[in-house]
Enzyme design. Structure first.
Site, PDB file in Angstrom:
ATOM      1  N   SER A 133       0.853  -1.190   0.000  1.00  0.00           N
ATOM      2  CA  SER A 133       0.000   0.000   0.000  1.00  0.00           C
ATOM      3  C   SER A 133       0.886   1.236   0.000  1.00  0.00           C
ATOM      4  O   SER A 133       2.003   1.207   0.520  1.00  0.00           O
ATOM      5  CB  SER A 133      -0.859  -0.018   1.259  1.00  0.00           C
ATOM      6  OG  SER A 133      -1.339   1.273   1.532  1.00  0.00           O
ATOM      7  N   SER A 134       0.359   2.335  -0.551  1.00  0.00           N
ATOM      8  CA  SER A 134       1.168   3.556  -0.610  1.00  0.00           C
ATOM      9  C   SER A 134       1.419   4.158   0.772  1.00  0.00           C
ATOM     10  O   SER A 134       2.258   5.051   0.914  1.00  0.00           O
ATOM     11  CB  SER A 134       0.490   4.592  -1.515  1.00  0.00           C
ATOM     12  OG  SER A 134      -0.810   4.858  -1.056  1.00  0.00           O
ATOM     13  N   CYS A 135       0.733   3.663   1.816  1.00  0.00           N
ATOM     14  CA  CYS A 135       0.969   4.222   3.156  1.00  0.00           C
ATOM     15  C   CYS A 135       2.285   3.735   3.756  1.00  0.00           C
ATOM     16  O   CYS A 135       2.649   4.145   4.854  1.00  0.00           O
ATOM     17  CB  CYS A 135      -0.194   3.932   4.086  1.00  0.00           C
ATOM     18  SG  CYS A 135      -0.353   2.210   4.508  1.00  0.00           S
ATOM     19  N   TYR A 162      -0.340  -0.667  10.153  1.00  0.00           N
ATOM     20  CA  TYR A 162      -0.582  -1.338   8.863  1.00  0.00           C
ATOM     21  C   TYR A 162       0.642  -1.188   7.962  1.00  0.00           C
ATOM     22  O   TYR A 162       1.073  -2.147   7.296  1.00  0.00           O
ATOM     23  CB  TYR A 162      -1.816  -0.696   8.221  1.00  0.00           C
ATOM     24  CG  TYR A 162      -2.208  -1.239   6.881  1.00  0.00           C
ATOM     25  CD1 TYR A 162      -2.747  -2.517   6.756  1.00  0.00           C
ATOM     26  CD2 TYR A 162      -2.078  -0.459   5.733  1.00  0.00           C
ATOM     27  CE1 TYR A 162      -3.131  -3.003   5.514  1.00  0.00           C
ATOM     28  CE2 TYR A 162      -2.462  -0.932   4.495  1.00  0.00           C
ATOM     29  CZ  TYR A 162      -2.989  -2.210   4.387  1.00  0.00           C
ATOM     30  OH  TYR A 162      -3.368  -2.685   3.160  1.00  0.00           O
ATOM     31  N   LYS A 166       3.132  -4.046   6.151  1.00  0.00           N
ATOM     32  CA  LYS A 166       3.376  -4.102   4.705  1.00  0.00           C
ATOM     33  C   LYS A 166       4.877  -3.967   4.388  1.00  0.00           C
ATOM     34  O   LYS A 166       5.383  -4.612   3.461  1.00  0.00           O
ATOM     35  CB  LYS A 166       2.571  -3.014   3.987  1.00  0.00           C
ATOM     36  CG  LYS A 166       1.067  -3.282   4.006  1.00  0.00           C
ATOM     37  CD  LYS A 166       0.736  -4.529   3.198  1.00  0.00           C
ATOM     38  CE  LYS A 166      -0.740  -4.801   3.087  1.00  0.00           C
ATOM     39  NZ  LYS A 166      -1.029  -6.060   2.396  1.00  0.00           N
TER      40      LYS A 166
HETATM   41  O1  GFB Z   1      -9.671   6.739   2.323  1.00  0.00           O
HETATM   42  P1  GFB Z   1      -9.140   7.099   3.645  1.00  0.00           P
HETATM   43  O2  GFB Z   1      -9.803   6.467   4.831  1.00  0.00           O
HETATM   44  O3  GFB Z   1      -7.628   6.761   3.579  1.00  0.00           O
HETATM   45  O4  GFB Z   1      -9.297   8.697   3.879  1.00  0.00           O
HETATM   46  P2  GFB Z   1      -6.184   7.354   3.787  1.00  0.00           P
HETATM   47  C1  GFB Z   1      -8.835   9.618   2.949  1.00  0.00           C
HETATM   48  C2  GFB Z   1      -9.255  11.022   3.331  1.00  0.00           C
HETATM   49  O5  GFB Z   1     -10.683  11.157   3.168  1.00  0.00           O
HETATM   50  C3  GFB Z   1      -8.963  11.490   4.756  1.00  0.00           C
HETATM   51  C4  GFB Z   1     -11.258  11.839   4.276  1.00  0.00           C
HETATM   52  O6  GFB Z   1      -8.472  12.807   4.727  1.00  0.00           O
HETATM   53  C5  GFB Z   1     -10.326  11.446   5.435  1.00  0.00           C
HETATM   54  O7  GFB Z   1     -10.439  12.367   6.503  1.00  0.00           O
HETATM   55  N1  GFB Z   1     -12.657  11.441   4.450  1.00  0.00           N
HETATM   56  C6  GFB Z   1     -13.734  12.271   4.357  1.00  0.00           C
HETATM   57  C7  GFB Z   1     -13.124  10.212   4.742  1.00  0.00           C
HETATM   58  N2  GFB Z   1     -14.861  11.615   4.629  1.00  0.00           N
HETATM   59  C8  GFB Z   1     -14.524  10.324   4.866  1.00  0.00           C
HETATM   60  C9  GFB Z   1     -15.273   9.156   5.184  1.00  0.00           C
HETATM   61  O8  GFB Z   1     -16.486   9.159   5.323  1.00  0.00           O
HETATM   62  N3  GFB Z   1     -14.563   8.004   5.327  1.00  0.00           N
HETATM   63  C10 GFB Z   1     -13.202   7.946   5.185  1.00  0.00           C
HETATM   64  N4  GFB Z   1     -12.581   6.765   5.333  1.00  0.00           N
HETATM   65  N5  GFB Z   1     -12.465   9.059   4.912  1.00  0.00           N
HETATM   66  C11 GFB Z   1      -5.782   4.870   4.397  1.00  0.00           C
HETATM   67  C12 GFB Z   1      -4.940   4.124   5.391  1.00  0.00           C
HETATM   68  O9  GFB Z   1      -5.485   6.201   4.592  1.00  0.00           O
HETATM   69  O10 GFB Z   1      -5.456   4.566   3.062  1.00  0.00           O
HETATM   70  C13 GFB Z   1      -4.764   2.710   5.049  1.00  0.00           C
HETATM   71  O11 GFB Z   1      -5.466   4.318   6.689  1.00  0.00           O
HETATM   72  C14 GFB Z   1      -4.542   2.454   3.573  1.00  0.00           C
HETATM   73  O12 GFB Z   1      -3.670   2.241   5.751  1.00  0.00           O
HETATM   74  C15 GFB Z   1      -5.440   3.262   2.691  1.00  0.00           C
HETATM   75  O13 GFB Z   1      -3.213   2.702   3.221  1.00  0.00           O
HETATM   76  C16 GFB Z   1      -5.124   3.126   1.210  1.00  0.00           C
HETATM   77  O14 GFB Z   1      -5.608   7.534   2.429  1.00  0.00           O
HETATM   78  O15 GFB Z   1      -6.124   8.559   4.657  1.00  0.00           O
END
Ligand code: GFB
Length: 340
Positions: A133-135, A162, A166
Site C-alpha cells: 500500500s502507498s501508506c 498497517y 506491509k
Molecule cells: O480513504 P481514507 O480512509 O484513507 O481517507 P487514507 C482519505 C481522506 O478522506 C482522509 C477523508 O483525509 C479522510 O479524513 N474522508 C472524508 C473520509 N470523509 C470520509 C469518510 O467518510 N470516510 C473515510 N474513510 N475518509 C488509508 C490508510 O489512509 O489509506 C490505510 O489508513 C490504507 O492504511 C489506505 O493505506 C489506502 O488515504 O487517509
C-alpha cells in the site's frame, strides 16, 4: 543528485541479489492461488486472470481457510501445490479503522503474510506478487513519491501499524530473493476503489464511504451531507481493475527486488472527489466538513515513472471509474446493507 534526508539509512539490496530470471508469459494452465479472492483487489485479480485464459485458479474464502492459521495454510499449499501466488489477502480499512485498531492491523496482517509467504517458500512457488500500500512511505515524502523514499522518514501515525506490516512483507520478499533466489516481487498500489469494496460507513475508505453517503442523501432527500476532516488532503485513486491489469503485467514483464508503485500519476483533493461523487449520484444539497475527524497524511501521490518504464499506464478516467462503481453499488446495495 541531491541527498534526501535519511537516505544514509538505506540498504542496497541489489548488492546481495541472488536471482537470475527473465520474466515472460505465465503458464495459463498452472495452479494459480489468489489469496484474498473475495476482496476488492483479489476479486479484480481473479477476473483479470480469468479473462487472460488462466484455467486453474485457486481461491478460498476466509471461512474455508483462515490465513492466520499457520498449520491450515501449510496444509492448503501441500494440497494445491500452486505455481504462482498473488497475495491480496489483508485486513484493510479506512483512516478511522486503521487509527482505532492498530493491534489488529499489525498482528493479523503479519500473521497472514508470514504464513502465506513461508508456505510459498516451502513449496518453492515460482512467482509471488505481494501487494502492499502507498501508506508504507513517509508522511512527508517528497511528492510524487518515488520507490526509493521507503524508510527515509516517519510514517503517518493513523496507519503506521498497517504500514509496518506491509514493509515487513516487502522485506520478506526481498529476503527470499537474496537467500533462496526465487523471483518474487512486490507492488504498491495507491488508494483503490471499485466493485466488491467495503462500503461500511465507519470502516471503509473515503471513496466508497462517500458513494454510500451521497447516494443515501439522494434517496432520503437530505439537504446536507457531513464528511470527515477538512477536505483538503490530496489522494490518488486507481480503479481496482487497473491494479489487476498492472499486476498481471508486472508478473509477465518485471523482475527485481524493489517494490513497484502502481497508480494513475494524478491526485485530487477530498473536496474534489466529494463534488464528483455528489454530481455522479445526483446530489443537489450542501456538504459540511467535520474537522474533529482525522485528515491523515496531507498528500499521497505515487511516482509511477518506474511502472511506465516497464510498460504499463493507467487509462481509466476518475469520473468514469466512479460512475461504474456507483452503478455496481446501486445494483448490490441490499446485500451490502445487510453486511453493515
Ligand atoms: O480513504 P481514507 O480512509 O484513507 O481517507 P487514507 C482519505 C481522506 O478522506 C482522509 C477523508 O483525509 C479522510 O479524513 N474522508 C472524508 C473520509 N470523509 C470520509 C469518510 O467518510 N470516510 C473515510 N474513510 N475518509 C488509508 C490508510 O489512509 O489509506 C490505510 O489508513 C490504507 O492504511 C489506505 O493505506 C489506502 O488515504 O487517509
Amino acid at each position: 543528485m541531491t541527498e534526501r534526508p535519511g537516505s544514509e539509512f538505506r540498504i542496497d539490496h541489489t548488492a546481495r541479489e541472488n536471482v537470475q530470471f527473465e520474466p515472460g508469459p505465465l503458464d495459463r494452465d498452472a495452479p494459480f492461488y489468489v489469496a484474498g479472492h473475495r476482496g476488492l483487489a483479489g476479486s479484480a485479480m481473479w477476473r483479470r486472470l480469468e479473462r487472460a485464459g488462466f484455467t486453474n485458479l485457486i481461491g478460498r474464502s476466509s471461512r474455508e481457510l483462515d490465513l492466520t492459521d499457520r498449520a491450515a495454510v501449510f496444509a492448503f499449499f501441500a494440497e494445491t501445490q500452486p505455481r504462482y501466488v498473488v497475495l491480496a489477502a489483508a485486513k484493510v480499512g479506512g483512516i478511522l479503522a486503521n487509527e482505532s485498531y492498530p493491534v489488529e492491523f499489525l498482528s493479523v496482517n503479519l500473521q497472514i503474510q508470514t504464513n502465506v509467504l513461508d508456505a510459498a517458500l516451502q513449496h518453492r512457488v515460482e512467482r509471488v506478487l505481494f501487494l502492499g500500500s502507498s501508506c508504507i512511505y513517509p508522511k512527508y515524502a517528497a511528492q510524487p513519491i518515488r520507490e526509493d523514499s521507503l524508510m527515509t522518514g516517519h510514517l503517518e501515525p493513523t496507519n503506521d501499524a498497517y504500514a509496518i506490516a506491509k514493509i515487513a512483507g516487502i522485506m520478506q520478499v526481498q529476503a527470499v530473493r537474496r537467500e533462496y533466489g526465487l523471483p518474487w516481487i512486490s507492488a504498491m498500489p495507491t488508494n483503490l476503489y471499485g466493485p466488491n469494496d467495503n462500503f461500511s460507513p465507519k470502516g471503509s475508505h473515503v471513496l466508497p464511504a462517500l458513494i454510500r453517503r451521497y447516494d443515501e442523501a439522494v434517496q432520503t432527500g437530505a439537504a446536507e451531507v457531513v464528511n470527515w476532516g477538512t477536505g483538503t488532503p490530496r489522494r490518488e485513486f486507481l480503479h481496482v481493475d487497473e491494479l489487476a491489469d498492472a499486476c498481471l503485467y508486472l508478473l509477465e514483464h518485471y523482475d527485481g527486488p524493489e517494490q513497484v508503485n502502481v497508480g494513475t500519476g494524478t491526485d485530487v483533493t477530498i473536496r474534489e472527489i466529494a463534488d464528483t461523487i455528489g454530481k455522479v449520484v445526483g446530489f443537489a444539497g450542501s456538504t459540511v466538513w467535520d474537522s474533529t475527524k482525522p485528515d491523515g497524511t496531507p498528500q499521497k501521490l505515487l511516482d509511477v515513472s518506474r511502472l511506465a518504464e516497464i510498460g504499463w499506464k493507467s487509462a481509466v478516467g476518475l469520473e468514469d471509474g466512479i460512475r461504474s462503481t456507483v452503478e455496481w453499488f446501486r445494483a448490490h446495495r441490499d446485500e451490502l446493507t445487510e453486511r453493515g
